[in-house]
Design a protein around this motif. Sequence first.
Motif, mmCIF file in Angstrom:
data_model
loop_
_atom_site.group_PDB
_atom_site.id
_atom_site.type_symbol
_atom_site.label_atom_id
_atom_site.label_comp_id
_atom_site.label_asym_id
_atom_site.label_seq_id
_atom_site.Cartn_x
_atom_site.Cartn_y
_atom_site.Cartn_z
ATOM 1 N N VAL A 121 42.392 6.132 2.390
ATOM 2 C CA VAL A 121 43.114 7.279 2.865
ATOM 3 C C VAL A 121 44.305 6.873 3.416
ATOM 4 O O VAL A 121 43.980 5.989 4.449
ATOM 5 N N ASP A 122 45.436 6.989 2.839
ATOM 6 C CA ASP A 122 46.808 6.548 3.307
ATOM 7 C C ASP A 122 47.002 7.196 4.673
ATOM 8 O O ASP A 122 46.873 8.278 4.932
ATOM 9 N N GLU A 123 47.266 6.168 5.656
ATOM 10 C CA GLU A 123 47.517 6.608 7.116
ATOM 11 C C GLU A 123 48.872 7.771 7.210
ATOM 12 O O GLU A 123 49.036 8.585 7.782
ATOM 13 N N GLU A 124 49.833 7.297 6.333
ATOM 14 C CA GLU A 124 50.834 8.072 6.355
ATOM 15 C C GLU A 124 50.681 9.549 5.835
ATOM 16 O O GLU A 124 51.182 10.399 6.271
ATOM 17 N N PHE A 125 49.588 9.685 4.890
ATOM 18 C CA PHE A 125 49.165 11.011 4.272
ATOM 19 C C PHE A 125 48.765 11.969 5.804
ATOM 20 O O PHE A 125 49.113 13.165 5.860
ATOM 21 N N ILE A 126 48.003 11.139 6.556
ATOM 22 C CA ILE A 126 47.370 11.916 7.523
ATOM 23 C C ILE A 126 48.465 12.093 8.554
ATOM 24 O O ILE A 126 48.533 13.395 9.073
ATOM 25 N N ARG A 127 49.353 11.262 8.949
ATOM 26 C CA ARG A 127 50.602 11.430 9.781
ATOM 27 C C ARG A 127 51.304 12.719 9.324
ATOM 28 O O ARG A 127 51.566 13.414 10.077
ATOM 29 N N THR A 128 51.471 12.737 8.044
ATOM 30 C CA THR A 128 52.252 13.928 7.474
ATOM 31 C C THR A 128 51.714 15.117 7.755
ATOM 32 O O THR A 128 52.223 16.057 8.170
ATOM 33 N N ILE A 129 50.443 15.391 7.210
ATOM 34 C CA ILE A 129 49.722 16.663 7.410
ATOM 35 C C ILE A 129 49.727 17.159 8.831
ATOM 36 O O ILE A 129 49.846 18.068 9.048
ATOM 37 N N ILE A 130 49.370 16.042 9.737
ATOM 38 C CA ILE A 130 49.348 16.336 11.153
ATOM 39 C C ILE A 130 50.914 16.804 11.583
ATOM 40 O O ILE A 130 51.132 17.807 12.457
ATOM 41 N N GLU A 131 51.859 16.060 11.267
ATOM 42 C CA GLU A 131 53.298 16.646 11.581
ATOM 43 C C GLU A 131 53.665 18.180 10.935
ATOM 44 O O GLU A 131 54.287 18.798 11.690
ATOM 45 N N MET A 132 53.219 18.118 9.845
ATOM 46 C CA MET A 132 53.656 19.530 8.869
ATOM 47 C C MET A 132 52.763 20.750 9.523
ATOM 48 O O MET A 132 53.316 21.774 9.588
ATOM 49 N N PHE A 133 51.612 20.439 9.725
ATOM 50 C CA PHE A 133 50.507 21.672 9.927
ATOM 51 C C PHE A 133 49.931 21.430 11.325
ATOM 52 O O PHE A 133 49.284 22.653 11.741
ATOM 53 N N GLY A 134 49.647 20.375 11.992
ATOM 54 C CA GLY A 134 48.780 20.243 13.146
ATOM 55 C C GLY A 134 47.626 19.903 12.855
ATOM 56 O O GLY A 134 46.725 20.328 11.929
ATOM 57 N N GLU A 135 46.762 19.496 13.929
ATOM 58 C CA GLU A 135 45.524 18.853 13.905
ATOM 59 C C GLU A 135 44.477 20.141 14.071
ATOM 60 O O GLU A 135 43.134 20.105 13.710
ATOM 61 N N ASP A 136 44.825 21.429 14.489
ATOM 62 C CA ASP A 136 43.996 22.485 14.280
ATOM 63 C C ASP A 136 44.117 23.295 13.243
ATOM 64 O O ASP A 136 43.350 24.277 13.186
ATOM 65 N N SER A 137 45.241 22.904 12.201
ATOM 66 C CA SER A 137 45.081 23.935 10.906
ATOM 67 C C SER A 137 44.169 23.603 10.360
ATOM 68 O O SER A 137 43.424 22.739 10.156
ATOM 69 N N ASP A 138 43.760 24.615 9.216
ATOM 70 C CA ASP A 138 42.825 24.728 7.980
ATOM 71 C C ASP A 138 43.398 23.553 7.241
ATOM 72 O O ASP A 138 42.510 22.916 6.601
ATOM 73 N N VAL A 139 44.741 23.329 6.967
ATOM 74 C CA VAL A 139 45.170 22.147 6.154
ATOM 75 C C VAL A 139 44.559 20.888 6.559
ATOM 76 O O VAL A 139 43.766 20.134 5.715
ATOM 77 N N PHE A 140 44.757 20.626 7.671
ATOM 78 C CA PHE A 140 44.025 19.294 8.210
ATOM 79 C C PHE A 140 42.574 19.480 8.220
ATOM 80 O O PHE A 140 42.150 18.311 7.912
ATOM 81 N N ARG A 141 41.880 20.198 8.535
ATOM 82 C CA ARG A 141 40.484 20.237 8.490
ATOM 83 C C ARG A 141 39.894 20.084 7.092
ATOM 84 O O ARG A 141 38.880 19.464 6.969
#
Length: 480
Positions: A208-228
Amino acid sequence: MIDPEAILYYADNPVDFVEDIIRAKPDPNQRDILNSIAKYPMTSVRSGHGIGKSAVESWAVIWFLATRPFPKIPCTAPTQHQLWDILWAEIAKWLRSNPVLSNDLIWTREKVYMRGYPEEWFAVARTASKPDALQGFHADHVLYIIDEASGVRDDIFEPVLGALSTEGARLVMCGNPTKITGFFYDSHHKNRAQYSTLHIDGRNSSRVDEEFIRTIIEMFGEDSDVFRVRVAGEFPKALPDSFIAMEWAEKASEGEAPDIERVLRVDIGIDVARYGDDSSVLSPVLDKTVQDQPQVYHHNDTMELAGRAVQAIKAYALAHEWAAIYVKVDCDGLGVGVYDRLAEQKEEIIEAVEVDRASRYEDEDPDKIPPPFHLEVLECHFGGEGGRIADDDPIEYQNSTGLMWGAVREALRTGSLHLWYSDVQISQLSNRKYSVNSSGRIELERKEAMKKRGLSSPDMADALALALHDPVVSDWSLEF
């Protein structure tokens, strides 16, 4: 051809088979999945996006075909795209690159079979669209592969349960955990004791690309369902998230709008009321950065609204003479009448604006004369095709409603849009919920569901979304 004695060894050791015969290198998570398939009759894997589950499913298919006599391997997924374009294509890739395997295992669009035994020794692709998709597979060795299992209806699983009572039958379910009900959810909760369950967090996968993870966190937050769902491989929360955070809408509505020295573009979104309690709204946005005061109308017919739109076009052509004007009309329902009338009057409006300018700039220096007036009237549909806002966006939207609202969300998240202050608009923007559907796409709450929660139709927010939307040609689709 693989040595018969080696086949006996590989039948219980799929990781070695993948490394020695397929010549692939499974990562630790993939090794755990393969070993679970070999050891347990039922394996259920919930994971984030991009952990290599399609690859491990394809290896499992090839391994089972090559190490069992006369096996049958039904493979299913919620969509043809997931089944054929991803899983089936992955199987083809590994067979094509291996002469030993491709000589014996024949790949076709819907079936992979042992040479000489197309009806008795095979893997087959069946989309999970009908209850009988997985029925009728009887053999001593059966392996069911269920991809994107959250999106497969419960009635599809029923024949599988009967078949699994046969010794030698196996089930593998993999997918993003997008739903908190159903067969896949139960396999990790109330029926967990019956399964070998694995959880793969994308943050712990080398694939899993770390940039993908950072982008999801930046766009939706770690508490979001998108991140989960997309990263952590966790099921969504019990209550859905608001698509646009209230604090973003409030912050964008604060203070004075920034000055624009010369406006070069005016976008006017027109949401046309379809119900008695709803409002028709014209929402102007200057240079995609500053929303001007929305115009809200009640109980007007389509010709009156078209007339209001003509007035607005001419007013903005006068106020911002260097600007091209783009009018985006919601053409679901009554809006098509407004669109048709504006399209019919387009050349007349352009001519009226040009005549007015000619009279005012008759003796003016040519360098100070604005360019010819450019007007576009564009047809938009909230039920149109979905996709990504940008090519590098890690998130896809189910339909054009998500794309339109997604553009608003991104503008508010990044602070690039100043809103006209309106408590009604702030409420509408922040009260719409979203979910991650079985395909991993974001799907916005339907208006009917919002009304059941006691909310009015988000007419002002829809008009703003139309203003920021840039349809390619037409958003028309039969999906509603």
